[in-house]
Design an enzyme around this catalytic site. Sequence first.
Site, short mmCIF file in Angstrom:
data_model
loop_
_atom_site.label_atom_id
_atom_site.label_comp_id
_atom_site.label_asym_id
_atom_site.label_seq_id
_atom_site.Cartn_x
_atom_site.Cartn_y
_atom_site.Cartn_z
N PRO A 2 0.83 -1.22 0.00
CG PRO A 2 -0.61 -1.50 1.80
CD PRO A 2 0.66 -2.01 1.21
CD GLU A 3 2.32 3.34 -4.54
OE1 GLU A 3 2.35 4.55 -4.82
OE2 GLU A 3 2.59 2.44 -5.37
CE LYS A 60 5.13 2.84 0.77
NZ LYS A 60 5.88 1.86 0.01
NE ARG A 256 9.01 -1.84 -7.23
CZ ARG A 256 8.55 -1.21 -6.17
NH1 ARG A 256 9.37 -0.70 -5.29
NH2 ARG A 256 7.26 -1.08 -5.96
#
Length: 273
Positions: A2-3, A60, A256
């Site tokens: 989750p960002e 986060k 990424r």
Amino acid sequence: MPELAEVDLARRSWDVGVGERVLEVVLPKPHARVFRGTDVDALRDGLTRQALISSEASGKQMVFRFGARADRWVGIHLGMEGDLRVEGPRFEPRKHDYLILRQAKRALVFHDTRLFGRVLFHRGADVPAWWAKLPPSIFSEAFTREAVADFLTRRKRTALKPLLLMQERFPGVGNWMADEILWRARLHPSRRGGELKPAEVARLHETVREVCRRAIAEIGPDWGYPDSWLFVHRWEKGGACPRCGADLARAQIGGRTTCWCPRCQPGKLRVDG
Ligand SMILES: [Zn+2]
């Protein structure tokens, strides 16, 4: 993973319980990995009969404060797959539910299918070390253009994409948000930190804040980002730039998967980042 915006959405989901007491703390698996280093008995005793007072997110991480003096702190990190939700008051825990705070009208639940998340507890008027040590938020006064410029200069050979994923300067920015920021700032993800002109650094700094702010404002339980965002198109096979219509490009940058518009973000792809 989750960002920032997803973490904030999760945090706000428990807002319905603010001002109300926790009647019972249910810990179906107190020895689970999510409680590593945490005194679960202190957590249970410390929260029982105390009201949820406030919550805050930083990158986060989240913190929930309980008790009349707001001196009981619960830190939650969602890890890879953790999340918060709200259930009815008589709800029975399911397989991946690790923390259930029962209130009169509802149950606040933390669940985590992969156990990379974390639940921390601290009791005291002092700010717990795990919260105090967090890097300054993108919305804080410490997040200045100069701080970003200095960070880029010190990592002058690092590509912008992996740079934006460094949590010590850009807490809460993850993979898709980094792509969105670079696309809006019209910067190629392979460009090096040291190559940016002052005007580009200023644009990057401003865009980081803007994307983080709007991501939090626009995210909803149904994930409704507008069509004008790169985010909506980066997952599609192929996909066209929502600004200019060019075919989007994708490659691994800094390890990424990265998506960008070759027309809006001119530059040369470098395989090492
Ligand atoms: Zn474009």
